[in-house]
Design an enzyme around this catalytic site. Structure first.
Site, PDB file in Angstrom:
ATOM      1  N   ASP A 375     -20.064  -0.757   8.924  1.00 23.94           N
ATOM      2  CA  ASP A 375     -20.711   0.553   8.880  1.00 23.94           C
ATOM      3  C   ASP A 375     -21.880   0.545   9.876  1.00 23.94           C
ATOM      4  O   ASP A 375     -22.674  -0.389   9.886  1.00 23.94           O
ATOM      5  CB  ASP A 375     -21.226   0.853   7.462  1.00 23.94           C
ATOM      6  CG  ASP A 375     -21.751   2.278   7.357  1.00 23.94           C
ATOM      7  OD1 ASP A 375     -22.960   2.461   7.557  1.00 23.94           O
ATOM      8  OD2 ASP A 375     -20.966   3.186   7.078  1.00 23.94           O
ATOM      9  N   ASN A 383     -27.477  10.573  14.683  1.00 25.72           N
ATOM     10  CA  ASN A 383     -27.009  11.916  15.037  1.00 25.72           C
ATOM     11  C   ASN A 383     -28.164  12.903  15.033  1.00 25.72           C
ATOM     12  O   ASN A 383     -28.264  13.782  15.907  1.00 25.72           O
ATOM     13  CB  ASN A 383     -25.930  12.373  14.051  1.00 25.72           C
ATOM     14  CG  ASN A 383     -24.563  11.849  14.431  1.00 25.72           C
ATOM     15  OD1 ASN A 383     -24.309  11.561  15.596  1.00 25.72           O
ATOM     16  ND2 ASN A 383     -23.676  11.709  13.467  1.00 25.72           N
ATOM     17  N   ASP A 392     -21.024  10.564  19.110  1.00 28.73           N
ATOM     18  CA  ASP A 392     -19.632  10.240  19.447  1.00 28.73           C
ATOM     19  C   ASP A 392     -19.572   9.145  20.498  1.00 28.73           C
ATOM     20  O   ASP A 392     -18.742   8.232  20.429  1.00 28.73           O
ATOM     21  CB  ASP A 392     -18.912  11.493  19.960  1.00 28.73           C
ATOM     22  CG  ASP A 392     -18.626  12.495  18.838  1.00 28.73           C
ATOM     23  OD1 ASP A 392     -18.742  12.092  17.654  1.00 28.73           O
ATOM     24  OD2 ASP A 392     -18.304  13.653  19.141  1.00 28.73           O
ATOM     25  N   GLU A 419     -18.423   6.717  10.554  1.00 27.28           N
ATOM     26  CA  GLU A 419     -19.016   5.617  11.293  1.00 27.28           C
ATOM     27  C   GLU A 419     -18.561   4.259  10.782  1.00 27.28           C
ATOM     28  O   GLU A 419     -19.199   3.235  11.054  1.00 27.28           O
ATOM     29  CB  GLU A 419     -20.551   5.704  11.224  1.00 27.28           C
ATOM     30  CG  GLU A 419     -21.142   5.492   9.843  1.00 27.28           C
ATOM     31  CD  GLU A 419     -21.265   6.782   9.044  1.00 27.28           C
ATOM     32  OE1 GLU A 419     -22.083   6.830   8.123  1.00 27.28           O
ATOM     33  OE2 GLU A 419     -20.523   7.750   9.336  1.00 27.28           O
TER      34      GLU A 419
END
Length: 507
Positions: A375, A383, A392, A419
Site C-alpha cells: 500500500d 493526491n 496517477d 494504491e
C-alpha cells in the site's frame, strides 16, 4: 488443382502480398519519418544558428552603447563642469554617438533628473527624467553596471527606444546622475527585416525576465508584454544558454520550433521560431511525389496478387471468407481477453488477473504460496497535495519499480486496486517473501519520489507491506485476508515497513 495445393498456393500468394505490403508500408513510413526528423533537425540547427547570430548582433549593439556610456562616466566631472561642451550636434556626446547608428541619442541627467547634456541639437532644458524607471533604479541602487530597460517612447524624438543607462557617481561614490543611451527599436526592425522568413515565422528579442523588446512580424502593441510563462523562461534557459525546442508561442498561440540564445554579457535572450504548420506543409509537398510513386507501386502489386487469388478462389470463396471471419473473430477475442486482464493505468495485471493467478498457484503448487500486499503510504494526502494526475503518475512509477524487481518468471506483480499492489510468489516460503518485500521497499525508497504531505521524515513516497504464506488446503480468500491483516499491522506500526504472518513489523 487439388484443394490442398490450391490452399497452399493461396497461402503463398497471401504471404507474398503481406510481405510486400508490410515491406512497402514499413519502408515508406520509415523513410517519411526519417525525412521529417531530418527536416526537424535541419530547422532546429538553422534556428539555433540564427538565434546565435542575432544574439551576437544584439550584444554588439548594446556593447557599443555600453562603451560610450563608460566613456561618459570617465568624464563625469567634465560633463558636470562644462555641459555645453558635451551638448549639441558638435558636442562630445554627438561625437560618441556618431558611429553608432542604433542610437537615437546620448543623454546625461543630474541627480534631480534634469537634462544636463545631450547629443541631439534641440534645446531640451526643461526635460526631466526623474519619473523614468531607469532613473529611479539607478538612484536607488549602487550597481555600477549598465542596465537595459523596457521599451519606452522617447520624449525627445517620440520614437520607441530601449534605454541603456549607467549610474554616475561623485568622488565619494554618491549618486550624481544618469548617463543614458536610447537604442532605437527601429534599428532592430530594420536589421531583422533583412532575414527572409515565412508569414508565421518569428524573430524576437527579450530580456531574461520575459519582457518582449521587439518581435517580428508583430505590431509595436506587443512590446513590453510579459512572456515569462513560456517554457523558454520556466525551464529551457535554466538548462542551457543555447538550444532549441517546440512550444506554443505566448504571443499568438501558434506552435513553432524555436531556437534560442542567451547573450553572454547582458540579460537578454533572442528567439527564432519557425511555424510547424508551415514546416509540415512544405515537408509534405516535398515528399508527395515519392509517396505517390510508392502507393502506385503497392497498388500494382496488390492488383496483380488479387487477380491471381481471384482465379484460385473461384471454387472456394465462401469457405475461405468464413475461415477468415472465424480467424478474425478468434484474434479479436484473444486481444479482448488479454486487455481484460491488464490494468489500463499501470500496465500490470489487474484484479481479475490477480484472482485468477492466485487461485491457479494455490491449486497447482505443492509448496507454499506467498502473497505480499503493498500500500502506498499516505496516498490520499499525495493526491490532495499534487492532484490526481500526479497521483496517477506516481502509481505508474511505483508499478514500474515493482515490475522491474529481480523476480522469477513464475512470480506475478499485479495492481490489486487503488494504491494497492500485490506480488504472488508460488513455491515460496514466508521468509523468502520477506526478502522480496525488503527489495521492493528499498527500490521505492531509492527512487526518492517527493511526497511533502507524508508524515514520514524523509518526505518521499514509501510503501507498507503485509506478507502471508499458504498452508495445505488454504483458499485464496484466507491468503488474501492474512496478507491484508499483516498490511494493516504494518501501517499501524508506522508505515514504511513490512509485517509478517505473525503481525510483527520487520523494519
Amino acid at each position: 488443382m487439388p484443394l490442398a495445393r490450391t490452399r497452399k498456393t493461396e497461402r503463398l500468394v497471401l504471404l507474398f502480398l503481406l510481405f510486400i505490403s508490410v515491406f512497402i508500408v514499413t519502408a515508406c513510413s520509415w523513410a517519411l519519418w526519417q525525412s521529417w526528423q531530418d527536416r526537424l533537425q535541419d530547422v532546429s540547427v538553422r534556428a539555433r544558428n540564427q538565434a546565435l547570430s542575432l544574439s551576437r548582433q544584439a550584444q554588439d549593439t548594446f556593447l557599443q552603447v555600453n562603451i560610450a556610456l563608460d566613456e561618459i562616466a570617465r568624464q563625469t566631472d567634465e560633463v558636470f563642469r562644462r555641459p555645453e561642451a558635451y551638448s549639441g550636434r558638435s558636442g562630445i556626446l554627438a561625437g560618441l554617438s556618431l558611429p553608432l547608428p542604433q542610437l537615437a541619442g546620448l543623454f546625461v541627467y543630474d541627480k534631480e533628473g534634469n537634462w544636463l547634456a545631450t547629443s541631439r541639437d534641440q534645446p531640451f532644458r526643461q526635460m526631466n527624467n526623474a519619473d523614468r524607471e531607469s532613473f529611479i533604479w539607478h538612484r536607488d541602487h549602487a550597481d555600477a553596471g549598465a542596465r537595459i530597460g523596457q521599451v519606452v517612447r522617447s520624449r525627445s524624438t517620440g520614437e520607441l527606444v530601449i534605454p541603456v543607462s549607467l549610474r554616475l557617481n561623485d568622488a565619494e561614490g554618491n549618486f550624481r546622475g544618469v548617463a543614458l543611451g536610447s537604442v532605437k527599436v527601429a534599428f532592430f526592425r530594420q536589421y531583422y527585416g533583412w532575414y527572409e522568413q515565412s508569414a508565421g515565422d518569428l524573430l524576437a528579442l527579450m530580456n531574461t525576465r520575459g519582457i518582449l523588446l521587439y518581435a517580428r512580424p508583430f505590431p509595436d502593441s506587443v512590446l513590453n508584454r510579459s512572456l515569462s510563462s513560456s517554457p523558454l523562461f520556466t525551464n529551457l534557459l535554466s538548462q542551457s544558454r543555447i538550444g532549441s525546442a517546440t512550444w506554443h508561442s505566448r504571443l499568438d498561440g501558434e506552435e513553432r520550433l524555436f531556437g534560442y540564445a542567451r547573450l553572454e554579457r547582458y540579460p537578454l535572450v533572442v528567439a527564432v521560431g519557425y511555424e510547424t504548420r508551415a514546416m509540415r506543409q512544405a515537408w509534405w509537398m516535398s515528399n508527395i511525389t515519392g509517396i505517390s510513386v510508392n502507393i502506385f507501386t503497392w497498388l500494382l502489386v496488390l492488383l496483380f496478387g488479387f487477380l491471381v487469388l481471384r482465379q484460385l478462389r473461384a471454387s472456394q470463396r465462401s469457405h475461405q471468407a468464413l475461415m477468415r471471419s472465424q480467424d478474425e473473430l478468434t484474434r479479436l477475442n484473444g486481444t479482448l481477453s488479454d486487455l481484460a486482464m491488464l490494468d489500463g493505468l499501470t500496465g500490470l495485471g489487474n484484479r481479475r488477473q490477480f484472482d485468477f493467478y492466485l487461485e491457479k498457484s494455490l491449486r497447482d503448487s505443492a509448496l507454499p504460496v506467498s502473497l505480499i500486499m503493498f500500500d502506498v503510504d499516505y496516498f490520499k494526502r499525495y493526491n490532495d497535495e499534487y492532484g490526481h494526475i500526479a497521483g496517477d503518475r506516481c502509481l505508474q512509477e511505483v508499478a514500474a519499480l515493482l515490475k522491474h524487481l529481480s523476480l522469477r518468471s513464475t512470480d506475478r506483480v499485479t495492481r490489486y486496486g487503488g494504491e494497492e499492489f500485490a506480488i504472488i510468489l508460488p513455491g515460496t516460503h514466508a521468509r523468502d517473501a520477506e526478502k522480496v518485500a525488503h527489495r521492493a521497499l528499498e527500490a521505492i525508497r531509492r527512487a526518492a519520489l517527493p511526497h511533502e504531505a507524508s508524515e514520514l521524515a524523509e518526505k518521499i513516497v514509501t510503501l507498507s507491506a503485509g506478507i502471508s504464506a499458504s498452508f495445505p488446503g488454504d483458499q485464496p480468500d484466507a491468503l488474501k485476508q492474512a496478507a491484508d491483516r499483516a498490511l494493516y499491522a504494518a501501517k499501524k506500526a508506522g508505515r514504511n515497513c513490512i509485517a509478517g504472518t505473525e503481525g510483527i513489523c520487520l523494519l
